[in-house]
Design a protein around this motif. Structure first.
Motif, PDB file in Angstrom:
ATOM      1  N   ARG A   4      11.901   1.329  -5.442  1.00  0.00           N
ATOM      2  CA  ARG A   4      11.976  -0.095  -5.952  1.00  0.00           C
ATOM      3  C   ARG A   4      12.300  -0.702  -4.639  1.00  0.00           C
ATOM      4  N   LYS A   5      13.187  -0.391  -3.827  1.00  0.00           N
ATOM      5  CA  LYS A   5      13.817  -1.033  -2.421  1.00  0.00           C
ATOM      6  C   LYS A   5      12.810  -0.964  -1.636  1.00  0.00           C
ATOM      7  N   LEU A   6      11.961   0.228  -1.405  1.00  0.00           N
ATOM      8  CA  LEU A   6      10.796   0.192  -0.416  1.00  0.00           C
ATOM      9  C   LEU A   6       9.468  -0.865  -0.673  1.00  0.00           C
ATOM     10  N   GLY A   7       9.448  -1.080  -2.098  1.00  0.00           N
ATOM     11  CA  GLY A   7       8.497  -1.943  -2.529  1.00  0.00           C
ATOM     12  C   GLY A   7       6.888  -1.745  -2.232  1.00  0.00           C
ATOM     13  N   PHE A   8       6.593  -0.157  -1.919  1.00  0.00           N
ATOM     14  CA  PHE A   8       5.288   0.099  -1.806  1.00  0.00           C
ATOM     15  C   PHE A   8       4.760   0.382  -3.157  1.00  0.00           C
ATOM     16  N   SER A   9       3.506   0.388  -3.511  1.00  0.00           N
ATOM     17  CA  SER A   9       2.879   0.597  -4.627  1.00  0.00           C
ATOM     18  C   SER A   9       3.337   2.212  -5.044  1.00  0.00           C
ATOM     19  N   GLU A  10       3.292   3.036  -4.093  1.00  0.00           N
ATOM     20  CA  GLU A  10       3.967   4.378  -4.490  1.00  0.00           C
ATOM     21  C   GLU A  10       4.963   4.845  -3.355  1.00  0.00           C
ATOM     22  N   THR A  11       5.759   5.679  -3.676  1.00  0.00           N
ATOM     23  CA  THR A  11       6.854   6.289  -2.719  1.00  0.00           C
ATOM     24  C   THR A  11       6.739   8.000  -3.324  1.00  0.00           C
ATOM     25  N   VAL A  12       6.748   8.837  -2.129  1.00  0.00           N
ATOM     26  CA  VAL A  12       6.621  10.272  -2.478  1.00  0.00           C
ATOM     27  C   VAL A  12       7.856  10.879  -1.859  1.00  0.00           C
ATOM     28  N   PHE A  13       8.550  11.768  -2.756  1.00  0.00           N
ATOM     29  CA  PHE A  13       9.780  12.594  -2.293  1.00  0.00           C
ATOM     30  C   PHE A  13       9.284  13.906  -2.249  1.00  0.00           C
ATOM     31  N   VAL A  14       9.469  14.513  -1.072  1.00  0.00           N
ATOM     32  CA  VAL A  14       9.147  16.075  -0.951  1.00  0.00           C
ATOM     33  C   VAL A  14      10.232  16.825  -1.175  1.00  0.00           C
ATOM     34  N   ASP A  15       9.991  17.560  -2.341  1.00  0.00           N
ATOM     35  CA  ASP A  15      11.082  18.575  -2.694  1.00  0.00           C
ATOM     36  C   ASP A  15      10.852  20.084  -2.049  1.00  0.00           C
ATOM     37  N   ASP A  16       9.856  20.376  -1.642  1.00  0.00           N
ATOM     38  CA  ASP A  16       9.629  21.842  -0.990  1.00  0.00           C
ATOM     39  C   ASP A  16       8.366  21.420  -0.211  1.00  0.00           C
ATOM     40  N   ALA A  17       8.708  21.442   1.282  1.00  0.00           N
ATOM     41  CA  ALA A  17       7.318  21.229   2.007  1.00  0.00           C
ATOM     42  C   ALA A  17       6.349  22.216   2.066  1.00  0.00           C
ATOM     43  N   ALA A  18       6.972  23.582   2.217  1.00  0.00           N
ATOM     44  CA  ALA A  18       6.190  24.776   2.391  1.00  0.00           C
ATOM     45  C   ALA A  18       5.034  24.857   0.991  1.00  0.00           C
ATOM     46  N   ARG A  19       5.739  24.597  -0.001  1.00  0.00           N
ATOM     47  CA  ARG A  19       5.062  24.690  -1.418  1.00  0.00           C
ATOM     48  C   ARG A  19       4.219  23.478  -1.688  1.00  0.00           C
ATOM     49  N   ILE A  70       6.635  11.621  -7.441  1.00  0.00           N
ATOM     50  CA  ILE A  70       5.892  10.300  -7.183  1.00  0.00           C
ATOM     51  C   ILE A  70       6.367   9.211  -7.828  1.00  0.00           C
ATOM     52  N   TYR A  71       6.661   8.118  -7.515  1.00  0.00           N
ATOM     53  CA  TYR A  71       7.270   7.066  -8.213  1.00  0.00           C
ATOM     54  C   TYR A  71       6.511   5.615  -7.500  1.00  0.00           C
ATOM     55  N   THR A  72       6.320   4.725  -8.591  1.00  0.00           N
ATOM     56  CA  THR A  72       6.007   3.321  -8.423  1.00  0.00           C
ATOM     57  C   THR A  72       7.550   2.673  -8.151  1.00  0.00           C
ATOM     58  N   PRO A  73       7.687   1.366  -8.102  1.00  0.00           N
ATOM     59  CA  PRO A  73       8.653   0.612  -8.064  1.00  0.00           C
ATOM     60  C   PRO A  73       9.217   0.516  -9.609  1.00  0.00           C
ATOM     61  N   SER A  74       8.540   0.845 -10.589  1.00  0.00           N
ATOM     62  CA  SER A  74       8.914   0.720 -11.943  1.00  0.00           C
ATOM     63  C   SER A  74       8.839   1.989 -12.936  1.00  0.00           C
ATOM     64  N   ALA A  75       8.293   3.121 -12.299  1.00  0.00           N
ATOM     65  CA  ALA A  75       8.064   4.504 -12.898  1.00  0.00           C
ATOM     66  C   ALA A  75       7.829   5.517 -12.215  1.00  0.00           C
ATOM     67  N   GLY A 113       6.071  -6.410  -9.187  1.00  0.00           N
ATOM     68  CA  GLY A 113       5.805  -6.688  -7.864  1.00  0.00           C
ATOM     69  C   GLY A 113       4.674  -6.380  -7.024  1.00  0.00           C
ATOM     70  N   ILE A 114       3.724  -5.202  -7.785  1.00  0.00           N
ATOM     71  CA  ILE A 114       2.612  -4.767  -7.029  1.00  0.00           C
ATOM     72  C   ILE A 114       1.566  -5.699  -7.903  1.00  0.00           C
ATOM     73  N   ASP A 115       1.103  -6.951  -7.517  1.00  0.00           N
ATOM     74  CA  ASP A 115       0.128  -7.648  -8.348  1.00  0.00           C
ATOM     75  C   ASP A 115      -1.320  -6.960  -8.007  1.00  0.00           C
ATOM     76  N   GLU A 116      -1.511  -6.487  -6.869  1.00  0.00           N
ATOM     77  CA  GLU A 116      -2.727  -5.661  -6.494  1.00  0.00           C
ATOM     78  C   GLU A 116      -2.678  -4.524  -5.801  1.00  0.00           C
ATOM     79  N   ASP A 117      -3.284  -3.631  -6.108  1.00  0.00           N
ATOM     80  CA  ASP A 117      -3.029  -2.014  -5.446  1.00  0.00           C
ATOM     81  C   ASP A 117      -4.240  -1.971  -4.469  1.00  0.00           C
TER      82      ASP A 117
END
Length: 213
Positions: A41-56, A61-66, A162-166
């Protein structure tokens, strides 16, 4: 401040347009669903990815609301950045491959969150649309060149976050491809480019160019 990178996914061949994606390579730096949702939500992109294991290729994946079990442009971007043959998502394994400078991932229509596919009579009608009121996730589309499989589209998430159009939405493109059952080349938003192809086994490939923002 937690380190993150910004990519643009589904760019034109010249690197223009594309949908911005936040990627936190060290997912452990933002633990827990609540913390990740707040960061997205702070970044405000339509999606943000968190890498939990780069090798695998394990990603969250998150939107600002889900939190999303699967999404197209985050998977294409993460596959490009990590250079892995596949990703592990909450929805299931997502194969990935590179063909020239296009990164492809494969997913199933059942994994995509619900969207309303709304066909219009022309590309000009789609381009003239105003952002609708929140409440319904709408993928507005029209044929630009039906024999060639070229589509003009715009996406309105309708979440009120806040993401009116993707700008470019791989999951919606996947759903449209499943609906039409044919390969597509979609121009979405300001000019982002999405390619799709049914694989014949219930999966659909979604691909595009990725650059660092």
């Amino acid at each position: 401040m937690t380190d993150y990178e910004v990519l643009r996914v589904f760019c034109g061949a010249d690197g223009s347009h594309g949908n911005e994606l936040g990627v936190v390579r060290d997912g452990a730096a933002v633990p827990g669903e609540a913390g990740r949702l707040a960061f997205a939500r702070k970044l405000g992109f339509s999606e943000t990815v968190f890498v939990d294991d780069a090798a695998r290729g394990a990603v969250d994946i998150y939107t600002p609301s889900a939190r999303l079990p699967f999404a197209g442009h985050p998977c294409v971007g993460a596959a490009w950045l990590l250079g892995v043959p596949g990703l592990a998502t909450a929805a299931g394994p997502v194969p990935a491959r590179t063909e020239g400078d296009v990164t492809w991932i494969a997913g199933r229509a059942a994994w995509a969150p619900g969207r309303t596919l709304r066909e219009h009579g022309s590309a000009a009608e789609v381009e003239a649309l105003s952002v609708p009121e929140p409440g319904e996730w709408i993928y507005a589309w029209a044929w630009q060149d039906e024999p060639a499989g070229r589509v003009r589209a715009r996406a309105f998430p309708g979440r009120g976050d806040g993401i009116d159009e993707d700008e470019a939405t791989g999951a919606a493109a996947l759903l449209l491809t499943a609906h039409l059952d044919r390969p597509l080349h979609i121009t979405q938003g300001r000019g982002s480019q999405i390619r799709t192809a049914p694989l014949g086994d219930g999966r659909i490939e979604v691909g595009g160019h990725v650059v660092r923002a």
